[in-house]
Design a protein around this motif. Structure first.
Motif, PDB file in Angstrom:
ATOM      1  N   GLU A 273       0.868  -1.177   0.055  1.00  0.00           N
ATOM      2  CA  GLU A 273       0.115  -0.093   0.114  1.00  0.00           C
ATOM      3  C   GLU A 273       0.807   1.224  -0.071  1.00  0.00           C
ATOM      4  O   GLU A 273       2.121   1.296   0.700  1.00  0.00           O
ATOM      5  CB  GLU A 273      -1.022   0.005   1.168  1.00  0.00           C
ATOM      6  N   GLY A 274       0.438   2.292  -0.589  1.00  0.00           N
ATOM      7  CA  GLY A 274       1.049   3.453  -0.625  1.00  0.00           C
ATOM      8  C   GLY A 274       1.995   3.728  -1.984  1.00  0.00           C
ATOM      9  O   GLY A 274       2.967   4.396  -2.157  1.00  0.00           O
ATOM     10  N   GLU A 275       1.277   3.258  -3.080  1.00  0.00           N
ATOM     11  CA  GLU A 275       2.132   3.289  -4.248  1.00  0.00           C
ATOM     12  C   GLU A 275       1.890   4.814  -4.986  1.00  0.00           C
ATOM     13  O   GLU A 275       0.912   5.081  -5.000  1.00  0.00           O
ATOM     14  CB  GLU A 275       1.715   2.228  -5.308  1.00  0.00           C
ATOM     15  N   GLU A 276       2.912   5.477  -5.261  1.00  0.00           N
ATOM     16  CA  GLU A 276       2.710   6.653  -6.158  1.00  0.00           C
ATOM     17  C   GLU A 276       2.793   6.588  -7.493  1.00  0.00           C
ATOM     18  O   GLU A 276       3.457   5.716  -8.128  1.00  0.00           O
ATOM     19  CB  GLU A 276       3.973   7.446  -5.589  1.00  0.00           C
ATOM     20  N   LYS A 277       1.685   6.901  -8.061  1.00  0.00           N
ATOM     21  CA  LYS A 277       1.355   6.914  -9.522  1.00  0.00           C
ATOM     22  C   LYS A 277       1.073   8.140 -10.076  1.00  0.00           C
ATOM     23  O   LYS A 277      -0.277   8.436  -9.630  1.00  0.00           O
ATOM     24  CB  LYS A 277       0.597   5.517  -9.870  1.00  0.00           C
ATOM     25  N   LYS A 278       1.494   8.590 -10.958  1.00  0.00           N
ATOM     26  CA  LYS A 278       1.063  10.001 -11.505  1.00  0.00           C
ATOM     27  C   LYS A 278       1.782  10.247 -12.972  1.00  0.00           C
ATOM     28  O   LYS A 278       2.942   9.875 -13.213  1.00  0.00           O
ATOM     29  CB  LYS A 278       1.269  11.154 -10.742  1.00  0.00           C
ATOM     30  N   TRP A 279       1.157  11.148 -13.714  1.00  0.00           N
ATOM     31  CA  TRP A 279       1.744  11.749 -14.972  1.00  0.00           C
ATOM     32  C   TRP A 279       1.513  13.107 -14.985  1.00  0.00           C
ATOM     33  O   TRP A 279       0.292  13.364 -14.460  1.00  0.00           O
ATOM     34  CB  TRP A 279       1.426  11.000 -16.319  1.00  0.00           C
ATOM     35  N   ALA A 280       2.260  13.943 -15.728  1.00  0.00           N
ATOM     36  CA  ALA A 280       1.920  15.276 -15.947  1.00  0.00           C
ATOM     37  C   ALA A 280       2.838  15.644 -17.106  1.00  0.00           C
ATOM     38  O   ALA A 280       3.747  15.183 -17.470  1.00  0.00           O
ATOM     39  CB  ALA A 280       2.396  16.201 -14.980  1.00  0.00           C
ATOM     40  N   LEU A 281       2.119  16.836 -18.011  1.00  0.00           N
ATOM     41  CA  LEU A 281       2.627  17.106 -19.051  1.00  0.00           C
ATOM     42  C   LEU A 281       2.662  18.922 -19.155  1.00  0.00           C
ATOM     43  O   LEU A 281       1.616  19.422 -18.649  1.00  0.00           O
ATOM     44  CB  LEU A 281       1.764  16.693 -20.270  1.00  0.00           C
ATOM     45  N   ARG A 282       3.454  19.412 -19.648  1.00  0.00           N
ATOM     46  CA  ARG A 282       3.609  20.809 -19.745  1.00  0.00           C
ATOM     47  C   ARG A 282       4.102  21.122 -21.282  1.00  0.00           C
ATOM     48  O   ARG A 282       4.867  20.797 -21.534  1.00  0.00           O
ATOM     49  CB  ARG A 282       4.577  21.540 -18.849  1.00  0.00           C
ATOM     50  N   GLY A 283       3.110  21.897 -21.833  1.00  0.00           N
ATOM     51  CA  GLY A 283       3.392  22.481 -23.501  1.00  0.00           C
ATOM     52  C   GLY A 283       3.482  24.013 -23.325  1.00  0.00           C
ATOM     53  O   GLY A 283       2.630  24.719 -22.749  1.00  0.00           O
ATOM     54  N   GLN A 284       4.651  24.620 -23.921  1.00  0.00           N
ATOM     55  CA  GLN A 284       4.754  25.788 -23.970  1.00  0.00           C
ATOM     56  C   GLN A 284       5.006  26.360 -25.405  1.00  0.00           C
ATOM     57  O   GLN A 284       5.755  25.624 -26.040  1.00  0.00           O
ATOM     58  CB  GLN A 284       6.063  26.107 -23.117  1.00  0.00           C
ATOM     59  N   VAL A 285       4.631  27.375 -25.780  1.00  0.00           N
ATOM     60  CA  VAL A 285       4.814  28.179 -27.142  1.00  0.00           C
ATOM     61  C   VAL A 285       5.142  29.406 -26.793  1.00  0.00           C
ATOM     62  O   VAL A 285       4.498  30.253 -26.196  1.00  0.00           O
ATOM     63  CB  VAL A 285       3.784  28.054 -28.061  1.00  0.00           C
ATOM     64  N   ALA A 286       6.437  29.748 -27.447  1.00  0.00           N
ATOM     65  CA  ALA A 286       6.947  31.284 -27.074  1.00  0.00           C
ATOM     66  C   ALA A 286       7.192  31.958 -28.565  1.00  0.00           C
ATOM     67  O   ALA A 286       7.340  31.306 -29.343  1.00  0.00           O
ATOM     68  CB  ALA A 286       8.233  31.235 -26.283  1.00  0.00           C
ATOM     69  N   TRP A 287       6.810  33.335 -28.454  1.00  0.00           N
ATOM     70  CA  TRP A 287       6.697  34.295 -29.437  1.00  0.00           C
ATOM     71  C   TRP A 287       7.692  35.572 -29.022  1.00  0.00           C
ATOM     72  O   TRP A 287       7.154  36.068 -27.960  1.00  0.00           O
ATOM     73  CB  TRP A 287       5.424  34.523 -30.084  1.00  0.00           C
ATOM     74  N   ASP A 288       8.547  35.741 -29.936  1.00  0.00           N
ATOM     75  CA  ASP A 288       9.447  36.929 -29.559  1.00  0.00           C
ATOM     76  C   ASP A 288       9.892  37.548 -30.558  1.00  0.00           C
ATOM     77  O   ASP A 288      10.776  37.313 -31.429  1.00  0.00           O
ATOM     78  CB  ASP A 288      10.759  36.464 -28.692  1.00  0.00           C
ATOM     79  N   ASN A 289       9.539  39.068 -30.814  1.00  0.00           N
ATOM     80  CA  ASN A 289       9.951  39.728 -31.937  1.00  0.00           C
ATOM     81  C   ASN A 289      10.997  40.815 -31.511  1.00  0.00           C
ATOM     82  O   ASN A 289      11.086  41.828 -32.413  1.00  0.00           O
ATOM     83  CB  ASN A 289       8.625  40.337 -32.559  1.00  0.00           C
TER      84      ASN A 289
END
Length: 765
Positions: free
Chosen positions: A232-248
């Motif tokens: 008991e006490g198993e850690e299970k997870k997922w996570a995603l992070r997407g980023q789009v940058a614009w710089d002129n």
């Protein structure tokens, strides 16, 4: 019900701060929103500069007159940090209370151990400058991290909401204009696969992007459930992070989308008995001697639980007896848009964010194999925030930040405490709590001379908190989320709102004397005074009567701090230290209630805190880096408040050990062919601390040490590495959560992770 935050005093402070602002009394000392860009440009042959954006502009951390700790991604990796609670071992006078899936930080004696998820912590948590209002929102953010910054003391001028005791700020890595990719993976003795990966690069034109992710799958929990004959006490997870940058070159924008899920089983409670079996059988419970003496264990047959007359049967903290598993089904989804426009003399910044988090958990509340007390948690937060600010550009004689902030929280609670798994009436607390918070802030600093600077900032906040719902007696179990099949009585109900105003300020002074000495490279002396507040709220969780459903006015704090920062001996030694004093009023505190199954939160506590801290980094030779930090803390309750018939006056605040200490060392040895061997070790100590405001003997955790180590072989330019690691090397047994529920007839403990060890590998292109 409407309350003004210390209206007379607030106006006086506001007038004082405004007067200071009018004559420009400000300096680069107020690290209110330290977003440390943790800088990597090392000074050859010495300690490198760490750059922070304390006043929303780049500054050396040694030029900011406030106590702070900056943990770079390299420091986090060397320290084996895999959860937000791990960072407490690297920063003095910082603790974390972890229970029922919530993480609440405690900084310099200011923190929370409230049960209700609707009450915001006085230690603010921010991800990429976005405030996360609820303590259950932190479980899916620690990946692809650039740095973590811990600011101590009120941070209300620039940070704003609920930064009474400080802030813990997480900053993720951003898209790069050149292609890059990397990953790291580890495997430990509990069959935990922990992996992170990222890819970044240009998209064409002025666009770039970054995609990063986390996946954790623990196949063997730390705990053996003796009732169900499984781990008991198993850690299970997922996570995603997407980023789009614009710089002129003039305007830049960054769009971030994040999502994640957590499932599996949580750490169970160790349910320790408190009564003698004979007295419980006779119907007149008497406390067993070990519990009365403060050393009750789960292996003493002379101490049984009041709910079932049983005891766990052994002293192994990593066994459990739950008849059902502690399960978790959490999910998060959010998006943030950051836009910056260069106006030449200043920069206009807009930060817009929407965050959603849903918490669904089941716990066996007494650690018993029988279906006596269980809780099903359902908490959902939809949070929208908007900040607009104008910041002066560059480093000038006069620097300023002026802006506005708005937040709307839509929180829903549906927690259900069942008795006999729904066979007898239990407590069901469905309610909604909405917040509309508006703030205006102005912060500026001026260099009076080449060596003397002054700072001042002020923030005006107005918040409306509405509450609709209550607590009901219910039987049965149905639906998802779980709720009663039948409501049998209304115990407490309210549909009301409160509006609170707060004016917070900070004033300070910095002196950077020029010392003609080969031993002193840089020196700064600083002193400041500041105020802060924690938002008003409602105590609505499992209340058994209308009197227990309390409306809570904001907490208030006045803080004083002084110290120095120095770099010495050819940049081989960094030594910083500070001394501080806090006065805390109208604090939220838990007291027993004759009509509620759990302590209720009221506005009653006055708290005073004194302390000293230091931070030292030493690089005697290029291959060896050594660091350590320590703190002494005296934090006690001044109010004559009673709970359970006993006064709390003079008691220590929760999770406030008098002494904390941490040390880290890294030694690297070139091996030829551009290979390098790196050995890292760290240790941290905290003296005895209480987990309950009653300072009950059974809530006292003795002092303990934690030791970690890592050995890695690195390739050219750190493009790859393989290594071995061990956490809790000395197999220290310690508690991270205590709930002394004498009224129910048991004591609940959660223990920290046992010794873990394994292998890791990483690469980058």
């Amino acid at each position: 019900m409407t309350h003004a935050l210390g209206s007379g005093k607030s106006r006086l402070w506001l007038a004082s701060a405004a007067g200071a602002l009018a004559i420009g009394l400000t300096s680069a000392a107020s690290a209110q929103e330290v977003q440390a860009a943790a800088a990597d440009e090392a000074v050859e042959g010495g300690i490198g500069e760490i750059v922070v954006t304390a006043q929303k502009r780049d500054q050396s951390v040694q030029d900011v007159g406030i106590t702070m700790s900056v943990l770079s991604s390299e420091a986090l990796a060397n320290g084996g940090v895999t959860s937000v609670t791990d960072i407490t071992g690297m920063v003095p006078n910082v603790q974390a209370n972890y229970g029922a899936g919530q993480v609440a930080f405690n900084v310099r004696g200011i923190g929370t151990n409230e049960f209700s998820a609707n009450l915001d912590s006085p230690i603010a948590v921010n991800l990429d400058e976005v405030y996360l209002s609820k303590t259950f929102m932190t479980g899916l953010l620690l990946f692809d991290v650039d740095r973590v910054e811990v600011l101590k003391g009120p941070q209300g001028t620039l940070f704003g909401r609920n930064a009474t005791g400080g802030t813990v700020n997480f900053f993720s890595r951003r898209p790069q204009a050149e292609f890059g990719a990397g990953a790291n993976v580890s495997y430990d003795n509990y069959r935990t696969v922990r992996s992170e990966a990222y890819v970044t690069g240009p998209l064409g034109g002025d666009f770039s992007a970054r995609l990063s992710g986390l996946y954790v799958n623990q196949d063997k929990g730390y705990y053996r459930n003796l009732t169900l004959d499984r781990r008991e006490g198993e850690e299970k997870k997922w996570a995603l992070r997407g980023q789009v940058a614009w710089d002129n070159g003039v305007t830049n924008a960054l769009l971030t989308v994040n999502a994640g899920r957590q499932w599996g089983t949580l750490q169970p409670y160790e349910g320790v008995g408190i009564f003698t079996p004979e007295s419980l059988a006779d119907g007149a419970p008497v406390l067993c001697a070990p519990y009365a003496a403060g050393n009750a264990t789960a292996g003493d047959p002379g101490c049984v639980r009041g709910t079932d007359g049983l005891y766990p049967g052994d002293d192994d903290p990593y066994t459990s007896n739950n008849g059902r598993l502690h399960t978790v089904k959490n999910k998060s989804l959010g998006t943030t848009l950051r836009i910056e426009h260069d106006l030449g003399e200043s920069t206009l910044t807009s930060l817009t964010s929407y965050q959603h988090f849903r918490r669904m958990q089941h716990e066996v509340s007494d650690g018993s194999p029988l279906e006596t007390l269980d809780v099903d948690y359902y908490n959902r937060i939809n949070q929208f925030t908007q900040e607009v600010r104008l910041t002066s550009s560059g480093e000038r004689t006069w620097n300023y930040v002026v802006g506005a902030y708005y937040e709307h929280d839509d929180y829903r609670n549906g927690d259900y405490l069942t008795v006999g798994y729904g066979a007898a009436p239990g407590y069901y607390s469905p309610f909604t709590q909405k917040v509309d918070a508006l703030a205006l802030f102005f912060h500026n600093d001026v260099a009076l001379t080449d060596t003397l600077g002054l700072t001042a900032g002020v923030r005006y906040s107005r918040e409306k908190v509405s509450f609709d719902g209550g607590t009901y007696a219910g039987i049965g179990r149905t639906g998802s989320p779980i709720r009663p099949s039948t409501i049998v009585a209304t115990l407490a109900e309210a549909n009301e709102s409160r509006t609170d105003d707060a004016a917070t300020f900070k004033v300070g002074i910095e002196w950077k004397p020029v010392i003609n000495s080969a031993s002193v490279d840089k020196l700064m002396l600083f002193a400041n005074a500041s105020t802060g507040f924690r938002s008003g709220s409602y105590n609505g969780e499992f209340v058994g009567s209308p009197e227990a459903l309390t409306s809570l006015a904001p907490e208030k704090i006045t803080a004083y701090e002084a110290g120095w920062k120095s770099i010495l001996f050819g940049r081989s030694l960094l030594f910083n230290a500070s001394i501080y004093h806090y006065k805390f009023t109208d604090g939220f505190i838990n007291v027993d209630s004759t009509t509620s199954p759990i302590p209720i939160t009221i506005n009653a506590a006055n708290i005073s805190t004194y302390g000293v801290e230091f931070d030292l980094q030493w690089q005697p030779v290029e291959q060896l880096n050594f660091g350590m930090g320590g703190g002494w803390l005296q934090s006690k309750i001044d109010s004559d408040i009673s709970t359970g018939g006993a006064s709390l006056k003079g008691n220590r605040t929760v999770q406030s050990p008098r002494w904390t200490y941490n040390a880290q060392a890294t030694f690297t040895q070139p091996l030829g062919n551009d290979l390098e061997l790196a050995l890292t070790g760290d240790a941290n100590y905290r003296s005895a601390q209480y987990f309950e405001t009653t300072n009950s003997p059974n809530s006292l955790e003795p002092g303990y040490w934690l030791v970690n180590a890592r050995l890695a072989l690195k390739g050219p330019d750190d493009r790859w590495s393989v290594g071995f690691f061990a956490k809790n090397l000395t197999k220290t047994t310690y508690r991270t959560y205590v709930n002394d529920l004498a009224a129910f007839g048991f004591l609940l403990n959660i223990h920290g992770a046992p010794r873990t060890y394994g292998v890791s590998a990483s690469f980058k292109l």
